[in-house]
Design a protein around this motif. Structure first.
Motif, mmCIF file in Angstrom:
data_model
loop_
_atom_site.group_PDB
_atom_site.id
_atom_site.type_symbol
_atom_site.label_atom_id
_atom_site.label_comp_id
_atom_site.label_asym_id
_atom_site.label_seq_id
_atom_site.Cartn_x
_atom_site.Cartn_y
_atom_site.Cartn_z
ATOM 1 N N LEU A 111 -5.974 6.795 32.316
ATOM 2 C CA LEU A 111 -5.017 5.696 32.224
ATOM 3 C C LEU A 111 -5.590 4.552 31.397
ATOM 4 C CD1 LEU A 111 -3.679 5.626 35.898
ATOM 5 C CD2 LEU A 111 -2.493 6.489 33.876
ATOM 6 N N PHE A 112 -6.867 4.288 31.580
ATOM 7 C CA PHE A 112 -7.528 3.244 30.802
ATOM 8 C C PHE A 112 -7.462 3.559 29.309
ATOM 9 C CE2 PHE A 112 -11.323 1.533 28.731
ATOM 10 C CZ PHE A 112 -11.251 0.186 29.089
ATOM 11 N N ALA A 113 -7.785 4.807 28.965
ATOM 12 C CA ALA A 113 -7.829 5.191 27.559
ATOM 13 C C ALA A 113 -6.445 5.286 26.949
ATOM 14 C CB ALA A 113 -8.568 6.521 27.398
ATOM 15 N N HIS A 114 -5.504 5.926 27.674
ATOM 16 C CA HIS A 114 -4.219 6.274 27.068
ATOM 17 C C HIS A 114 -3.130 5.246 27.279
ATOM 18 C CE1 HIS A 114 -5.766 10.036 25.763
ATOM 19 N NE2 HIS A 114 -6.057 10.439 26.983
ATOM 20 N N LEU A 115 -3.314 4.307 28.213
ATOM 21 C CA LEU A 115 -2.348 3.227 28.371
ATOM 22 C C LEU A 115 -2.980 1.882 28.017
ATOM 23 C CD1 LEU A 115 -0.391 4.268 31.607
ATOM 24 C CD2 LEU A 115 0.308 4.506 29.225
#
Length: 366
Positions: A111-115
């Motif tokens: 979630l950190f990387a992709h959002l």
């Protein structure tokens, strides 16, 4: 189950997490401190948007220990009473030291990387990369709207297409910045220059993992809409440089409310503040943003797509609330001083994801 999930993440901030998941960028930054708040923020925002992130969260929690899956079934049929009660039921009969929290951290990392990174770092980067710089639409404003729409439907995002899109937004929203009220001047020697700003960064269109996370956050219908409108007027606004820089710094966003079948755009400070600003922005948190003041608003719509606005605001609020914004900003600053910030985490997949996103963020965004 969303209240149980938020309760578990609330008490998780005091847990003794395994000390193996760390991001280091110009000094140690402990990713474990961000994970509970990050997950809580996205769970709450997903519920408001109609997404399925909370369901995926419980699937992931169930992978942390064989007994947890059975306890989660009990939680599903138990009315929420308190965070402590939710935590007690979840770990009933479980040796906490035997729980492998890696799946939760992996979900948080994705979630950190992709959002957080994909939907925010590109905007953060825009103030340094030169993307979104003013452009001339003098030769395009006078063109027929049908011709502009045809040009805007072309592939890619070259200079002529950007100019056509800018002319369409000018015709839709009017000749002044909706954030500052100052009139646009297309003469390079005079007045406020319009910047063409994306609500959601365009380059996420070819990032399947990011698209998957958007679908989980907001639902497949909204995700399809994001993909459909990324490169069109529904994902764009014309604003002046000060407002664009503040948007890139994740200092404000747009909440779109459906009031009696009509959408109303609300200015939101991120984080919440009641004073005007930041900078030259004349609006306060809760004030209406007036789009659709141009001569072709009846045809082109009242403003940017409301659902795209709400998705971006959901991510922006979570990035700020969780502390992820500070980590991202530091990683970008460190990346400016060297080829790429040093990233350390137990999962090699996370390194691949984050490297790809940060490299992408360093390119041209518009």
């Amino acid at each position: 189950m969303d209240r149980h999930a938020l309760a578990v993440m609330e008490v998780a901030e005091s847990w003794d997490w395994p000390p193996t998941y760390r991001i280091r960028a110009s000094g140690d930054r402990d990713f474990k401190a961000v994970t509970p708040r990050l997950m809580s923020g996205f769970i709450a925002e997903s519920q408001a948007l109609g997404g399925t992130l909370v369901d995926q969260f419980w699937i992931v929690v169930g992978k942390c220990h064989p007994r947890l899956e059975e306890n989660i079934k009990i939680l599903r049929h138990t009315e929420f009473s308190s965070p402590l009660h939710s935590e007690t039921l979840l770990f009933k009969g479980v040796n906490r030291e035997a729980v492998n929290f890696s799946p939760i951290f992996q979900m948080g990392a994705e979630l950190f990387a992709h959002l957080c990174v994909a939907l925010s770092v590109m905007n953060l980067r825009s103030r340094k990369s030169g993307s979104g710089t003013p452009f001339s639409v003098n030769d395009f404003i006078a063109k027929d709207t049908d011709e502009l729409l045809q040009m805007a439907a072309s592939e890619g995002l070259g200079t002529r297409k950007r100019a056509a899109l800018g002319a369409l937004i000018f015709k839709r929203d009017g000749q002044s910045c909706p954030l500052t009220g100052l009139p646009f001047a297309f003469d390079p020697e005079d007045g406020v220059k319009p910047h063409l700003a994306h609500i959601i960064p365009y380059l996420v269109h070819n990032k399947p993992e990011t698209i998957k996370c958007i679908a989980m956050l907001a639902g497949t219908a909204i995700c399809d809409l994001v993909l459909e409108q990324l490169n069109g007027p529904g994902n764009l606004m014309l604003i002046q440089s000060d407002a664009h820089a503040a948007y890139g710094d994740i200092r404000w966003g747009i909440e779109a409310r459906n009031e009696n079948g009509m959408f109303k755009y609300i200015y939101r400070r991120v984080p919440y503040k009641t004073a005007k600003g930041p900078g030259i922005i004349r609006l306060r948190d809760g004030d209406q943003i007036v789009f659709g003041g141009g001569p072709e608003a009846a045809r082109l719509g009242p403003g940017p797509n409301p659902l795209l606005c709400n998705v971006q605001l959901a991510v922006a609020r979570t990035v700020r609330m969780s502390g992820a914004a500070d980590i991202i900003a530091q990683m970008i600053d460190d990346g400016d001083d060297s080829d790429f910030p040093h990233v350390y985490i137990a999962s090699p997949a996370f390194c691949d994801i984050l490297t790809a996103q940060l490299q992408l963020a360093g390119g041209v965004l518009l």
